[in-house]
Design a protein around this motif. Structure first.
Motif, short mmCIF file in Angstrom:
data_model
loop_
_atom_site.label_atom_id
_atom_site.label_comp_id
_atom_site.label_asym_id
_atom_site.label_seq_id
_atom_site.Cartn_x
_atom_site.Cartn_y
_atom_site.Cartn_z
N LEU A 28 0.84 -1.20 0.00
CA LEU A 28 0.00 0.00 0.00
C LEU A 28 0.87 1.25 0.00
O LEU A 28 0.62 2.20 -0.77
N GLU A 29 1.89 1.27 0.83
CA GLU A 29 2.81 2.42 0.87
C GLU A 29 3.48 2.62 -0.49
O GLU A 29 3.62 3.76 -0.97
N THR A 30 3.89 1.53 -1.11
CA THR A 30 4.58 1.61 -2.40
C THR A 30 3.64 2.14 -3.48
O THR A 30 4.01 3.02 -4.27
N VAL A 31 2.42 1.60 -3.54
CA VAL A 31 1.46 2.02 -4.55
C VAL A 31 1.10 3.49 -4.36
O VAL A 31 1.05 4.27 -5.32
N ALA A 32 0.84 3.90 -3.11
CA ALA A 32 0.47 5.29 -2.84
C ALA A 32 1.60 6.25 -3.20
O ALA A 32 1.35 7.42 -3.53
N ALA A 33 2.84 5.75 -3.17
CA ALA A 33 3.99 6.58 -3.51
C ALA A 33 4.28 6.58 -5.00
O ALA A 33 5.26 7.19 -5.45
N GLY A 34 3.42 5.92 -5.79
CA GLY A 34 3.59 5.92 -7.24
C GLY A 34 4.39 4.76 -7.77
O GLY A 34 4.84 4.79 -8.92
N GLY A 35 4.58 3.70 -6.95
CA GLY A 35 5.39 2.56 -7.37
C GLY A 35 4.59 1.33 -7.73
O GLY A 35 5.09 0.22 -7.61
N GLY A 36 3.35 1.52 -8.19
CA GLY A 36 2.54 0.38 -8.59
C GLY A 36 3.00 -0.21 -9.91
O GLY A 36 3.84 0.37 -10.61
N TYR A 37 2.44 -1.35 -10.26
CA TYR A 37 2.79 -1.99 -11.53
C TYR A 37 2.19 -1.21 -12.71
O TYR A 37 1.23 -0.46 -12.55
N GLU A 42 -1.57 7.02 -9.66
CA GLU A 42 -2.71 7.89 -9.37
C GLU A 42 -2.64 8.41 -7.93
O GLU A 42 -2.15 7.72 -7.03
N PRO A 43 -3.15 9.62 -7.66
CA PRO A 43 -3.08 10.19 -6.31
C PRO A 43 -4.05 9.55 -5.32
O PRO A 43 -3.96 9.81 -4.12
N ARG A 44 -4.98 8.75 -5.81
CA ARG A 44 -5.92 8.06 -4.92
C ARG A 44 -6.31 6.73 -5.55
O ARG A 44 -6.35 6.60 -6.78
N GLY A 45 -6.59 5.75 -4.72
CA GLY A 45 -6.94 4.45 -5.28
C GLY A 45 -7.40 3.47 -4.22
O GLY A 45 -7.29 3.70 -3.01
N ILE A 46 -7.91 2.34 -4.70
CA ILE A 46 -8.30 1.21 -3.87
C ILE A 46 -7.23 0.14 -4.04
O ILE A 46 -6.84 -0.17 -5.17
N VAL A 47 -6.76 -0.44 -2.95
CA VAL A 47 -5.73 -1.47 -3.00
C VAL A 47 -6.25 -2.72 -2.29
O VAL A 47 -6.68 -2.65 -1.14
N TYR A 179 -6.59 4.92 -0.35
CA TYR A 179 -5.74 6.04 0.02
C TYR A 179 -6.12 7.26 -0.82
O TYR A 179 -6.74 7.14 -1.88
N GLY A 180 -5.75 8.44 -0.33
CA GLY A 180 -6.09 9.68 -1.02
C GLY A 180 -7.56 10.02 -0.93
O GLY A 180 -8.10 10.71 -1.79
N THR A 181 -8.22 9.56 0.14
CA THR A 181 -9.68 9.66 0.22
C THR A 181 -10.20 10.87 0.99
O THR A 181 -11.39 11.18 0.91
N GLU A 182 -9.36 11.56 1.74
CA GLU A 182 -9.84 12.63 2.59
C GLU A 182 -10.54 13.72 1.77
O GLU A 182 -10.02 14.21 0.77
N GLY A 183 -11.76 14.05 2.18
CA GLY A 183 -12.53 15.08 1.50
C GLY A 183 -13.35 14.58 0.33
O GLY A 183 -14.18 15.33 -0.20
#
Length: 254
Positions: A28-37, A42-47, A179-183
């Protein structure tokens, strides 16, 4: 952190459920930091991760080579390894297994979601697609709660079919985060009033399925309700009087 590093780091976290949760948190940390496959950044997503209990056994692996049998996920039928909220997935083999990705749009090839099946049986599903393109009054996208709920159930059920075919070992651990869900307003499509999510990261919500025939909606009740509670709802607006109102739609998508 690479996938292999995340697996190694999680290996001694405790029992299989704790190991699966630790793997999910690191990815989750890696994906949120832009290191997904597939270049997913993306700035927000479901993992979502689906982790068979035998993943950490020495030598555990399933045959995902191009000559191996992968009946519900292959380059000619990539949509059979579904991406949450997306259609028209494109399949491809990777150094770590097999993946199916969905582009942001017909004109934009940027990766908006993917599902990846690793050679040790772990499924990593990541998607920004439930965050629709229309902005709310606060200037942030809405999160389509109906899509999250419906597709999470349908996708997990499909991933379980693939793993069952390859004789993966149970129990199977499932962890869901956003992640990226606030608001972001959590929209139910009219089943309840949209309310803003109050946290930037909703994570992690792990569950353990004891077999491959588990009632996935029932097993995912807590993590699904947790998403709705993050926006101030008491739970899913699609579950009432012991009945899941989206069941017919789920059956059609299987």
């Amino acid at each position: 952190m690479s996938y292999r590093d995340a697996v190694k780091a999680a290996k001694y976290a405790g029992g299989s459920n704790e190991q699966a949760t630790a793997l999910h948190e690191r990815r989750l940390e890696t994906v949120a930091a832009g290191g997904g496959y597939f270049g997913f950044d993306e700035p927000r997503g479901i993992v979502l991760h689906v982790v068979p209990t035998g993943v950490y056994d020495d030598g555990y692996a399933i045959d995902l080579s191009e000559r191996g049998v992968l009946p519900e996920a292959n380059p000619s039928r990539p949509a059979q390894l579904p991406v949450l909220g997306g259609d028209d997935a494109r399949g491809t083999w990777t150094a770590d297994g097999f993946g199916a990705r969905v582009a942001a749009s017909d004109r934009d090839e940027r990766c908006a979601g993917y599902a990846h099946l690793f050679s040790n049986g772990v499924v990593e599903s990541v998607s920004a697609l439930p965050f629709d393109g229309s902005s709310s009054d606060a200037g942030v996208p809405r999160l389509d709660g109906r899509t999250v709920e419906l597709d999470a159930v349908a996708c997990v059920r499909r991933y379980l079919r693939v793993l069952s075919y390859h004789r993966a070992t149970a129990p199977i651990h499932v962890a869901l985060s956003a992640y990226g869900t606030e608001g972001c307003p959590l929209d139910s499509g009219g089943a309840a009033e949209p309310r803003e999510i109050r946290e930037d990261v909703l994570a992690p919500f792990p569950v353990s399925l004891q077999n491959f025939d588990a009632d996935v909606r029932a097993e995912l009740a807590d993590p699904i309700d947790a998403v709705w509670r993050a926006a101030g709802h008491p739970g899913s607006p699609f579950f009432a009087d012991g009945e899941w109102t989206l069941r017919s739609a789920y059956e059609e998508s299987r």
